[in-house]
Design a protein around this motif. Structure first.
Motif: not given
Length: 327
Positions: A6-15, A43-56
């Motif tokens: 939840x940063x820079x107007x981007x919000x990622x949620x998981x259910x 953990x893999x999802x978070x790593x993807x966000x870190x490397x590829x960014x929260x949008x892509x």
């Protein structure tokens, strides 16, 4: 629901939904996958966000898990040309593999083959290794390329070399350096696959700008036109930036000229294919609702070839066999 970003107007949620997780992405502007279901652990999802960014990052998940995405690309890029048995116990180089979606798919599909992925960016290689750990793929190995125009030392030789959506991102001097290196690493009777690369001389530049006739202009003039008409994303960018983004595709003639004698281009004979044009149309139509526009393009290209004997395709899909030359 758990909010994991939840940063820079981007919000990622998981259910959680059974064995899967439903990821939702809220962001201003274009989001390729606003919602996606995945088996990936957090953990893999978070790593993807870190490397590829929260949008892509969700696009990267789809590349690996969606059967209509990269899995489909690999199917239509390889199986029309060779028997699947050729991949059994083979040593396969997946060159320019990014974060390993194609490498992972190859390793899961051909578990008795050794799949070696090579990528320039160490962060993407680490991400690919995390994918291999998640799936439990001992037959998948990842290596960091030392430079854009060289290969890792001691990489060995291969029965298959795979370039999926790679050639168009190589600069002209890199193509001339790397393709011979890859060819040298290919064993006799081995196969080089090149696919998901836009055709260098198709009337519309389909990969980046969507502009017509750009492929026919000299580099300096094309650069000037794209800076004016290519939209805000292309204004002020250098020609090298555009080449790296894939503005110039490839052609059979270019590949043939670089590889030289001993390169045998295989016709697509499996899966009911008779030629590359039919192959492109079958791939474009598979698993989708009938698309009148694709049918019209196909009919137009067939007419062009009939009248002018010119074979013109929106993208390349080629397989090149390394044959022994007579002495």
């Amino acid at each position: 629901m758990e909010v994991i970003y939840d940063k820079h107007n981007v919000r990622v949620s998981v259910v959680p939904i059974g064995p899967q997780k439903r990821i939702s992405i809220e962001a201003p502007g274009y989001v390729p996958f606003p919602q996606i279901d995945t088996y990936y652990p957090l953990p893999l999802i978070r790593k993807l966000i870190e490397v590829k960014g929260p949008v892509w990052f969700a696009d990267e998940i789809a590349r690996d898990e969606d059967p209509a995405y990269v899995q489909r690309t690999i199917k239509w890029g390889t199986l029309p040309f060779v028997d699947p048995g050729e991949m059994r116990n083979a040593r396969v180089l997946d060159f320019g593999c990014g974060s390993g979606a194609s490498t992972s798919i190859l390793a899961r599909t051909y578990r008795d083959a050794e799949i070696v992925g090579v990528e320039l960016d160490p962060m993407l290689v680490d991400l690919a290794k995390a994918r291999a750990d998640f799936y439990g793929l001992p037959n998948m190995k990842m290596l960091v390329s030392p430079s854009p125009d060289s290969l890792p030392e001691g990489i060995g030789t291969f029965d298959v070399v795979n370039l999926s959506a790679v050639l168009e991102h190589l600069l002209p001097n890199e193509r001339k350096a790397l393709l011979p290196m890859l060819w040298e690493r290919l064993r006799p009777n081995g196969t080089l696959f090149i696919y998901e690369t836009p055709h260098r001389f198709f009337p519309i530049e389909t990969h980046t700008t969507g502009l017509p006739l750009i492929n026919y202009l000299p580099s300096k003039l094309a650069h000037a036109v794209i800076n004016v008409a290519g939209g805000p994303n292309w204004r002020g960018r250098t020609w090298t930036d555009m080449l790296r983004a894939g503005i110039r595709g490839g052609s059979i003639r270019e590949v043939s000229k670089i590889l030289g004698p001993g390169a045998q281009f295989l016709p697509p004979t499996r899966m009911g294919m008779q030629d590359r044009l039919q192959l492109w149309h079958a791939k474009a139509s598979e698993g989708r609702r009938p698309q009148r526009s694709k049918d019209l393009v196909y009919s137009g290209l067939r007419a062009l070839r009939t009248v002018t004997r010119i074979e013109m395709l929106p993208e390349l899909s080629i397989a090149v066999r390394k044959v022994d030359l007579p002495t």
